[in-house]
Scaffold this motif. Structure first.
Motif, PDB file in Angstrom:
ATOM      1  N   TYR A 407       0.827  -1.209   0.000  1.00 50.17           N
ATOM      2  CA  TYR A 407       0.000   0.000   0.000  1.00 50.17           C
ATOM      3  C   TYR A 407       0.863   1.262   0.000  1.00 50.17           C
ATOM      4  N   PHE A 408       2.147   1.082   0.203  1.00 49.59           N
ATOM      5  CA  PHE A 408       3.136   2.157   0.071  1.00 49.59           C
ATOM      6  C   PHE A 408       4.240   1.595  -0.810  1.00 49.59           C
ATOM      7  N   ALA A 409       4.443   2.148  -1.990  1.00 49.41           N
ATOM      8  CA  ALA A 409       5.430   1.578  -2.913  1.00 49.41           C
ATOM      9  C   ALA A 409       5.981   2.664  -3.828  1.00 49.41           C
ATOM     10  N   THR A 410       7.301   2.684  -3.990  1.00 52.42           N
ATOM     11  CA  THR A 410       7.967   3.637  -4.877  1.00 52.42           C
ATOM     12  C   THR A 410       8.160   3.091  -6.284  1.00 52.42           C
ATOM     13  N   TYR A 411       8.118   1.770  -6.416  1.00 56.68           N
ATOM     14  CA  TYR A 411       8.386   1.058  -7.678  1.00 56.68           C
ATOM     15  C   TYR A 411       9.810   1.293  -8.179  1.00 56.68           C
ATOM     16  N   GLN A 412      10.664   1.787  -7.279  1.00 56.71           N
ATOM     17  CA  GLN A 412      12.068   1.958  -7.620  1.00 56.71           C
ATOM     18  C   GLN A 412      12.758   0.625  -7.921  1.00 56.71           C
ATOM     19  N   PRO A 413      12.464  -0.452  -7.186  1.00 56.37           N
ATOM     20  CA  PRO A 413      13.080  -1.737  -7.549  1.00 56.37           C
ATOM     21  C   PRO A 413      12.761  -2.166  -8.972  1.00 56.37           C
ATOM     22  N   VAL A 414      11.544  -1.914  -9.416  1.00 54.89           N
ATOM     23  CA  VAL A 414      11.141  -2.294 -10.774  1.00 54.89           C
ATOM     24  C   VAL A 414      11.902  -1.459 -11.795  1.00 54.89           C
ATOM     25  N   HIS A 415      12.005  -0.164 -11.535  1.00 58.32           N
ATOM     26  CA  HIS A 415      12.699   0.745 -12.436  1.00 58.32           C
ATOM     27  C   HIS A 415      14.158   0.331 -12.602  1.00 58.32           C
ATOM     28  N   LEU A 416      14.822   0.068 -11.479  1.00 58.01           N
ATOM     29  CA  LEU A 416      16.238  -0.310 -11.542  1.00 58.01           C
ATOM     30  C   LEU A 416      16.417  -1.673 -12.194  1.00 58.01           C
ATOM     31  N   ARG A 417      15.494  -2.585 -11.944  1.00 59.19           N
ATOM     32  CA  ARG A 417      15.607  -3.922 -12.542  1.00 59.19           C
ATOM     33  C   ARG A 417      15.409  -3.869 -14.049  1.00 59.19           C
ATOM     34  N   LEU A 418      14.545  -2.998 -14.520  1.00 61.90           N
ATOM     35  CA  LEU A 418      14.350  -2.837 -15.966  1.00 61.90           C
ATOM     36  C   LEU A 418      15.631  -2.346 -16.632  1.00 61.90           C
ATOM     37  N   TRP A 419      16.296  -1.373 -16.012  1.00 54.26           N
ATOM     38  CA  TRP A 419      17.555  -0.871 -16.551  1.00 54.26           C
ATOM     39  C   TRP A 419      18.660  -1.928 -16.466  1.00 54.26           C
ATOM     40  N   TYR A 420      18.594  -2.778 -15.461  1.00 53.59           N
ATOM     41  CA  TYR A 420      19.642  -3.774 -15.228  1.00 53.59           C
ATOM     42  C   TYR A 420      19.853  -4.679 -16.443  1.00 53.59           C
ATOM     43  N   ASP A 421      18.785  -4.941 -17.178  1.00 51.27           N
ATOM     44  CA  ASP A 421      18.893  -5.811 -18.352  1.00 51.27           C
ATOM     45  C   ASP A 421      19.706  -5.176 -19.470  1.00 51.27           C
ATOM     46  N   TYR A 422      19.853  -3.857 -19.443  1.00 50.94           N
ATOM     47  CA  TYR A 422      20.570  -3.153 -20.510  1.00 50.94           C
ATOM     48  C   TYR A 422      21.929  -2.618 -20.054  1.00 50.94           C
ATOM     49  N   TRP A 423      22.110  -2.453 -18.749  1.00 44.24           N
ATOM     50  CA  TRP A 423      23.239  -1.665 -18.268  1.00 44.24           C
ATOM     51  C   TRP A 423      24.516  -2.492 -18.149  1.00 44.24           C
ATOM     52  N   PRO A 424      25.650  -1.956 -18.616  1.00 40.86           N
ATOM     53  CA  PRO A 424      26.948  -2.628 -18.449  1.00 40.86           C
ATOM     54  C   PRO A 424      27.505  -2.374 -17.044  1.00 40.86           C
ATOM     55  N   THR A 425      27.047  -3.137 -16.075  1.00 35.83           N
ATOM     56  CA  THR A 425      27.429  -2.911 -14.683  1.00 35.83           C
ATOM     57  C   THR A 425      28.921  -3.161 -14.469  1.00 35.83           C
ATOM     58  N   TYR A 426      29.470  -2.537 -13.439  1.00 41.71           N
ATOM     59  CA  TYR A 426      30.883  -2.738 -13.123  1.00 41.71           C
ATOM     60  C   TYR A 426      31.024  -3.815 -12.040  1.00 41.71           C
ATOM     61  N   PRO A 427      32.155  -4.493 -11.972  1.00 42.53           N
ATOM     62  CA  PRO A 427      32.353  -5.549 -10.966  1.00 42.53           C
ATOM     63  C   PRO A 427      32.604  -4.960  -9.581  1.00 42.53           C
ATOM     64  N   TRP A 428      32.281  -5.733  -8.567  1.00 43.78           N
ATOM     65  CA  TRP A 428      32.529  -5.296  -7.193  1.00 43.78           C
ATOM     66  C   TRP A 428      34.024  -5.256  -6.921  1.00 43.78           C
ATOM     67  N   ASP A 429      34.464  -4.240  -6.200  1.00 46.36           N
ATOM     68  CA  ASP A 429      35.858  -4.226  -5.749  1.00 46.36           C
ATOM     69  C   ASP A 429      35.927  -4.779  -4.330  1.00 46.36           C
ATOM     70  N   GLU A 430      37.113  -4.727  -3.729  1.00 42.36           N
ATOM     71  CA  GLU A 430      37.306  -5.364  -2.418  1.00 42.36           C
ATOM     72  C   GLU A 430      36.587  -4.646  -1.287  1.00 42.36           C
ATOM     73  N   TYR A 431      36.052  -3.451  -1.558  1.00 43.45           N
ATOM     74  CA  TYR A 431      35.417  -2.678  -0.494  1.00 43.45           C
ATOM     75  C   TYR A 431      33.910  -2.895  -0.397  1.00 43.45           C
ATOM     76  N   VAL A 432      33.296  -3.385  -1.446  1.00 39.24           N
ATOM     77  CA  VAL A 432      31.839  -3.539  -1.459  1.00 39.24           C
ATOM     78  C   VAL A 432      31.420  -4.530  -0.377  1.00 39.24           C
ATOM     79  N   ARG A 433      30.400  -4.151   0.384  1.00 42.56           N
ATOM     80  CA  ARG A 433      29.819  -4.941   1.470  1.00 42.56           C
ATOM     81  C   ARG A 433      30.701  -4.992   2.716  1.00 42.56           C
ATOM     82  N   GLY A 434      31.641  -4.072   2.817  1.00 42.88           N
ATOM     83  CA  GLY A 434      32.500  -4.041   3.988  1.00 42.88           C
ATOM     84  C   GLY A 434      32.276  -2.801   4.836  1.00 42.88           C
ATOM     85  N   PHE A 435      32.662  -2.890   6.113  1.00 44.19           N
ATOM     86  CA  PHE A 435      32.597  -1.762   7.042  1.00 44.19           C
ATOM     87  C   PHE A 435      33.993  -1.183   7.241  1.00 44.19           C
ATOM     88  N   PRO A 436      34.090   0.120   7.433  1.00 42.45           N
ATOM     89  CA  PRO A 436      35.391   0.708   7.800  1.00 42.45           C
ATOM     90  C   PRO A 436      35.649   0.567   9.290  1.00 42.45           C
TER      91      PRO A 436
END
Length: 553
Positions: A407-436
């Motif tokens: 009942y509350f939705a931005t539809y941002q996940p759908v928007h980003l997922r639609l672009w994901y099929d076309y976008w040349p994403t970059y690979p994760w580096d050693e810092y992604v998903r880490g804490f400082p």
């Protein structure tokens, strides 16, 4: 002629600055005098142009920084791009330092924060003793903004083809880690002996600053302090779950309505969440609601998908401390449906094309076509923030079904997922998903407990990670605040939001104390105005509903 009429004296003073700089050789100061019109002339971002040109004259001297930095830091001799920052200069005879304001998004540029902070004259709250600096993330604003002629889903393939033709593998370098390196270069270039540098970051800016502290993990590279407002988790963020979080916070907000005497009485003792479910049941089964009584043509997507229209409208209001009180009132009107409700809802439907669904501020010209640097947003979100496990990515249809169940939705996940099929994403580096590691760094963490973008349960867990590891880290949870406590935490005894009071006090010396920020304003937070008794609510009601009484009981 840039020096016209009322600005003659200001332009003359700037000319003296330029002459003095030239006479001194101008070799040590990286900043150059600039103006809102010059900033606007350098960008294709229409929102930024409007923000800096159509506001009241800025009552502080403006300077700009334009560094050349490596596109690829692993190859310093590679192509160079711009790293840009805009500064409002302190007017004290002996400035004490700088407060850097790192914007969110991903996709917002720093200058977008200037009009909001001018509203409360934060420069004066800081005693005119601190420069306020607004850097643009690489790929946004004036920091080599990403561009393609067709930045829409219908032109997605043509857009990505254009970017790869113009940038080649360079698109892979527009990462969070490289944006952190750009920020480090700007901070170093702008540092002044005897002055301190503080960094305030909001939303995605908090994700970027946590990355900064990973990449530059030595205290010699740290600012005097860091403030994270609206904490984006470095290890749990995934945009595919964004609407689930927004929906959960929406239900908590409606429970606040139930605990409010006026709001619960308006619903005759029924749970507002139960009434909300009833409305969506009627809409989903094409049963009568007040939509059927309106003579105003319904805008998209209400005309074909009322559930989508309502859930998006309610979610957009949920992010605003002012607008969210219209959720229960609008729910009430859609079910009661007397002549006053029909008139108010007709007015609202006529307003919507220039409000929620355009994703731009309510008073921006409706003809404006801008992308809010959406390409940088897609590049970062789809590359490293969309899913915890990209190998198990839900389909677009699955995400649409999920968002459409709320009942509350931005539809941002759908928007980003639609672009994901076309976008040349970059690979994760050693810092992604880490804490400082931040032991010894004065760190202030702020979050609202009604924040739909960075919900309290995740923000609290991340804040505890820091406070348990470092005595110089302090977490303040701001009751009733949605996203950005700096400006969305009104108090009853003055016009300055509680979050801004705490940040100002922290910068002016609180960061040096073991006690942390002065939290006394938390006891004076303004209750949520469900009844619409405040003048600001009445004025907003007149805009949205055509009447200053949002309920008309």
């Amino acid at each position: 002629n840039a020096c016209c009429g009322r600005e003659v004296m200001r332009c003359a003073s700037l000319a003296l600055v330029w002459i003095a700089a030239w006479a001194a050789g101008a070799t040590n100061d990286p900043w150059f005098p600039c103006s809102p019109s010059e900033v606007a002339s350098r960008t294709s971002n229409a929102l930024l142009k409007w923000l800096v040109l159509d506001q009241q004259p800025i009552p502080w001297d403006m300077y700009c920084l334009n560094l050349s930095v490596a596109l690829d830091y692993a190859d310093p001799g590679s192509r160079q791009i711009n790293a840009w920052a805009t500064k409002l200069a302190a007017n004290a005879s002996e400035p004490k330092g700088q407060l850097w304001m790192v914007a969110g998004g991903p996709g917002e540029c720093g200058e977008e924060l200037i009009p909001t902070l001018l509203k409360w004259d934060m420069m004066s709250l800081l005693g005119g003793e601190y420069d306020m600096v607004f850097p643009d993330h690489r790929g946004t604003g004036l920091s080599s903004a990403l561009y393609c002629p067709t930045p829409t889903l219908t032109g997605a393939k043509a857009c990505t083809d254009y970017l790869e033709q113009t940038l080649g593998d360079g698109l892979q370098q527009f990462t969070t880690s490289n944006a952190a390196r750009d920020l480090h270069a700007m901070l170093n270039t702008a540092s002044v002996d005897g002055q301190v540098q503080h960094v305030y970051a909001i939303s995605y800016g908090t994700y970027l600053m946590q990355r900064y502290l990973q990449v530059f993990n030595q205290s010699k590279d740290w600012p005097a302090s860091v403030i994270l407002d609206g904490i984006v988790s470095p290890d749990r963020t995934q945009f595919i779950a964004y609407d689930m979080d927004v929906s959960n916070v929406g239900r908590v907000f409606m429970a606040r309505c139930e605990s409010d005497l006026f709001c619960s009485t308006a619903f005759d003792g029924y749970s507002p969440n139960t009434v909300l479910e009833k409305l969506f049941y009627l809409v989903d089964h094409d049963l009568p609601t007040c939509f059927d009584s309106l003579n105003q043509p319904l805008p998209f997507p209400f005309d074909t998908h009322k559930h989508m229209g309502l859930s998006f409208l309610f979610s957009s209001w949920l992010f605003s401390g002012l607008d969210r009180v219209f959720i229960p009132a609008t729910l009430f009107r859609l079910l009661r449906c007397n002549k006053d409700d029909v008139a108010a809802l007709n007015h609202l439907m006529a307003r919507l094309p220039t409000t929620s669904f355009s994703k731009i501020p309510y008073n921006v010209p409706t003809s404006m076509n801008f992308t809010d640097d959406i390409l940088l947003s897609i590049n970062i979100a789809d590359s490293e923030m969309l899913a915890l496990n990209p190998d198990k990515m839900p389909t677009t249809a699955e995400l649409l079904a999920l968002s459409s169940s709320f009942y509350f939705a931005t539809y941002q996940p759908v928007h980003l997922r639609l672009w994901y099929d076309y976008w040349p994403t970059y690979p994760w580096d050693e810092y992604v998903r880490g804490f400082p590691k931040v032991d010894g760094l004065p760190l202030l963490l702020l979050n609202g407990n009604l924040d739909p973008a960075t919900p309290v349960y995740g923000a609290t867990e991340d804040a505890n990670h820091y406070t348990s590891a470092s005595p110089s880290a302090h977490f303040v949870l701001v009751d009733m605040s949605p996203h950005a406590t700096l400006v969305n935490s009104p108090v009853t005894d003055c016009s300055i939001p509680c979050g801004m009071q705490m940040v100002v006090q922290w910068v002016q010396g609180g960061y040096r104390t073991e006690a942390g920020p002065d939290e006394s304003c938390l006891a004076k937070l303004q209750p949520i105005d469900f009844a619409g008794t405040l003048q600001a609510t009445a004025d907003r009601s007149a805009e949205l509903l055509g009447t200053s009484d949002m309920w008309q009981l």
